[in-house]
Design an enzyme around this catalytic site. Structure first.
Site, PDB file in Angstrom:
ATOM      1  N   THR A 164      38.892  45.423  38.692  1.00  0.00           N
ATOM      2  CA  THR A 164      38.658  45.058  37.283  1.00  0.00           C
ATOM      3  C   THR A 164      39.716  44.108  36.718  1.00  0.00           C
ATOM      4  O   THR A 164      39.460  43.429  35.730  1.00  0.00           O
ATOM      5  CB  THR A 164      38.615  46.315  36.392  1.00  0.00           C
ATOM      6  OG1 THR A 164      39.822  47.046  36.585  1.00  0.00           O
ATOM      7  CG2 THR A 164      37.412  47.172  36.723  1.00  0.00           C
ATOM      8  N   ASP A 165      40.899  44.049  37.350  1.00  0.00           N
ATOM      9  CA  ASP A 165      41.999  43.289  36.746  1.00  0.00           C
ATOM     10  C   ASP A 165      41.682  41.803  36.576  1.00  0.00           C
ATOM     11  O   ASP A 165      42.079  41.195  35.579  1.00  0.00           O
ATOM     12  CB  ASP A 165      43.282  43.455  37.570  1.00  0.00           C
ATOM     13  CG  ASP A 165      43.854  44.856  37.446  1.00  0.00           C
ATOM     14  OD1 ASP A 165      43.383  45.616  36.572  1.00  0.00           O
ATOM     15  OD2 ASP A 165      44.767  45.187  38.218  1.00  0.00           O
ATOM     16  N   SER A 193      41.996  43.121  42.995  1.00  0.00           N
ATOM     17  CA  SER A 193      41.608  41.815  42.455  1.00  0.00           C
ATOM     18  C   SER A 193      42.814  40.943  42.102  1.00  0.00           C
ATOM     19  O   SER A 193      42.669  39.748  41.883  1.00  0.00           O
ATOM     20  CB  SER A 193      40.672  41.965  41.257  1.00  0.00           C
ATOM     21  OG  SER A 193      41.324  42.550  40.163  1.00  0.00           O
ATOM     22  N   THR A 198      39.287  49.059  42.665  1.00  0.00           N
ATOM     23  CA  THR A 198      39.322  50.492  42.365  1.00  0.00           C
ATOM     24  C   THR A 198      38.013  51.189  42.715  1.00  0.00           C
ATOM     25  O   THR A 198      38.001  52.343  43.129  1.00  0.00           O
ATOM     26  CB  THR A 198      39.638  50.691  40.862  1.00  0.00           C
ATOM     27  OG1 THR A 198      40.911  50.121  40.606  1.00  0.00           O
ATOM     28  CG2 THR A 198      39.662  52.146  40.480  1.00  0.00           C
TER      29      THR A 198
END
Ligand SMILES: *[C@@H]1O[C@H](CO)[C@@H](O)[C@H](O)[C@H]1NC(C)=O
Length: 367
Positions: free
Chosen positions: A132-133, A99, A52
């Site tokens: 971030t995942d 990710s 992101t």
């Protein structure tokens, strides 16, 4: 004499210009030229993987429907001119994916690239940008496989670069100032998100959307950023149970890490899913059990029998957000590690060829 020094000046200016524009190829990865250079500042290398933080949407309100990883590493660096006040930064583009598409080959490759930078006496710290995942998995993998006193900082963003109040630029600035700071040495891999510093081992994404998503619920943060300057709560320390896994010989082999699956615990679960995981080649299975690692009794008996017959390692962890899982529910308890981190560490244990007994000691240290 006059002509001589004038020529020298021209040659020097030309050399500076060439230096400023050429891509320096070093080792297996390309490091871009410094965006700006001040000999009094530390050198920090930024490794970009996508996510992101490198995402663009169609409008400033677009927080979920955006193109992940559409901006390259140079764009990320150029978007934050303030980086030049804290470090000499240059970038390496590792990948440009969300990710959810990071795999163990990429992890191994990036770990080796970062290690090479850390081993360079002219580099003082490293940052990697990431979706971030699964940031917590990559950060923990780097924490276990990198060996250096220098800081390595994982960073991402919850909002794409085009959003109103995008968090990426500030997160990147704080991450670089952390990697450039000598107080950050000897602390392993850290996360810089939302003005806070967290340890890679303990900090997790606790919300799918909000800017304050990253927390270390039980262990707390290592420190905060005040006006982008890192301030730590305690002197440098590594978590108990930290162990280094040497993967330096992995790059040439180009193979994936051993297959480890995670199965989620819930009422009336179907134990055959476990059998399928074994049949599909899993070398280890992490049970994200209920509470202290429990599964429905009948299903668990069945699972233990299959595991016994196949030699697959069973780890037990908890689907709860935090807590400790010991060996009492059977298998090897993951300790404080959540299922996804337990999987990462088990993969490295299996790759290192550790026995069941040795694996237990890695997870159930001090017990
Ligand atoms: C930063 O990198 C440049 C170029 O490699 C080098 O000349 C300089 O000494 C480095 N600075 C530090 C503090 O290592």
């Amino acid at each position: 004499m006059l002509i001589g020094s004038a020529t020298l000046v021209v040659i020097c200016a030309w050399l500076v210009a060439v230096q400023g524009t050429t891509q320096l190829a070093r080792g297996p990865h390309d490091v871009s030229a410094f965006r700006c250079f001040d000999s009094k500042l530390p050198n920090v290398t930024i490794f970009a993987t996508g996510g992101t933080i490198a995402g663009t949407g169609s409008s400033g309100k677009d927080m979920s429907n955006y193109q992940i990883g559409s901006l390259g590493v140079q764009h990320l660096i150029d978007a934050v001119p303030e980086l030049c006040n804290v470090a000499n930064v240059r970038g390496v583009e590792v990948s440009n994916v969300g990710s959810h598409n990071i795999n163990s080959n990429m992890l191994v490759r990036m770990s080796q690239q970062i290690q090479q930078e850390l081993d360079d006496p002219y580099t003082q710290g490293a940052v990697f940008t990431h979706g971030t995942d699964t940031l917590e998995e990559t950060a923990f993998f780097m924490d276990l496989t990198l060996q250096s006193r220098k800081p390595v900082v994982a960073v991402g963003a919850m909002r794409p670069a085009t959003a109103i109040s995008a968090d990426g630029p500030m997160n990147l600035l704080t991450a670089v100032s952390l990697a450039a700071n000598h107080d950050a040495w000897d602390r392993g891999v850290m996360l810089a998100m939302n003005d806070r510093i967290g340890a890679a081992r303990f900090t997790s994404k606790t919300n799918a959307n909000r800017v304050d998503a990253f927390m270390a619920v039980e262990q707390g943060y290592l420190g905060v950023f005040e006006n982008t300057k890192p301030i730590f709560f305690y002197p440098p320390a590594r978590p108990l149970g930290h162990r280094h896994f040497d993967i330096s010989s992995q790059l040439t082999a180009k193979k994936s890490l051993p297959k480890v699956e995670i199965l989620y615990g819930y009422q009336e679960l179907e134990p055959s899913l476990f059998k399928s995981a074994i049949d599909l080649g899993a070398k280890g299975i992490v049970l994200a059990g209920v509470g202290g690692g429990w599964w429905p009794t009948a299903a668990r008996r069945q699972v233990d029998a299959w595991a016994e017959a196949s030699g697959v390692i069973i780890m037990t962890s908890s689907r709860s957000l935090s807590g400790y899982v010991d060996d009492s529910s059977g298998g090897i308890g993951c300790g404080f590690l959540d299922p996804q981190r337990c999987r990462v560490q088990l993969q490295l244990c299996l790759e290192a060829g550790l026995s069941r007994h040795e694996i237990r000691k890695v997870f159930q240290f001090g017990v």
